[in-house]
Design a protein around this motif. Structure first.
Motif: not given
Length: 256
Positions: A146, A230, A232-233, A240
């Motif tokens: 990632v 991150d 995606d959090t 984030h």
């Protein structure tokens, strides 16, 4: 920054306080760095160079419980015992002692490593996947590369932070944990202090007012921290989760 993100789930796990041997065995609320290093070594099937990688993680558990577990207490002994009509000399005696052991259940670990070349080791681990003790079986649910993003703000949550952050916040609990345990036969342990942080702690640029009811990391030196998030959090107030990397072996032996 490209990093490796490993997601793991375990029905139960336990991270024993190393200096509690009898009576009751409490568990740390989060895995010590030494446990994370051992987990990595188990996946690789060999002892990695502890100076060659850094780690970060988020860890949650649905709850905590206690159970009784038998300990086998072994002591030196003399004399002999009968084995089918033959007297055999004794060197040890063992007794069974029920002990209360604390455990966590419904655990989930999101582990970040700054070594992309280790991905295949987690996709096909050398040894059974465990988290904590050898009987605490776990499984990987996702292993992927990632991209972390630079940011001037974010939040910490469900992680451990270096003790150097204590002057910046009163949040979290200070705990002494094993940072690193060396290879056999000596297996020398290095302990350090960490902040175990369950609640959310926001990190904002210098000069911004505290709008989170004293849940803001203080900027004491006037310079912002170098933050990686991150994306995606979950997004909270436009921010984030921060991924804060630490070492298993501190450069130069520093305690900071």
């Amino acid at each position: 920054m490209r990093v490796l993100r490993i997601e793991l789930e375990a029905p139960v796990c336990s991270f024993r306080y190393p200096h509690f041997l009898v009576g009751r065995q409490p568990s740390f609320d989060m895995p010590p760095p030494a446990t994370i290093f051992g987990h990595i070594a188990s996946a690789l099937g060999e002892w990695p160079d502890p100076e060659s990688l850094r780690f970060a993680y988020r860890f949650t558990a649905l709850g905590k419980g206690e159970d009784l577990e038998n300990q086998h207490i072994v002591v030196p002994a003399g004399g002999s015992f009968d084995a089918g009509g033959t007297r055999v000399p004794k060197s040890l005696d063992a007794t069974i002692q029920p002990t209360r052991r604390e455990f966590l259940f419904g655990a989930r670990l999101v582990l970040y490593l700054d070594r992309l070349d280790l991905a295949e080791a987690f996709r096909a681990p050398a040894f059974p996947v465990v988290l904590g003790r050898s009987q605490d079986l776990a499984c990987y649910t996702r292993v992927e590369e990632v991209t972390l993003e630079r940011a001037d703000r974010g939040y910490f949550e469900n992680t451990i932070l270096p003790f150097a952050f204590r002057r910046r916040t009163s949040r979290g609990v200070t705990v002494s944990m094993p940072r690193y345990i060396g290879p056999p036969p000596l297996r020398e342990a290095t302990f350090d202090r960490f902040i175990v942080l369950r609640e959310r702690l926001f990190c904002l640029p210098p000069g911004e007012p505290d709008r989170f009811e004293n849940r803001q990391l203080l900027n004491l030196d006037g310079a912002p921290l170098e933050l990686w998030i991150d994306p995606d959090t979950p997004e909270v107030s436009g921010m984030h989760a921060i991924v804060w990397f630490d070492h298993f072996v501190l450069p130069g032996g520093s305690d900071a």
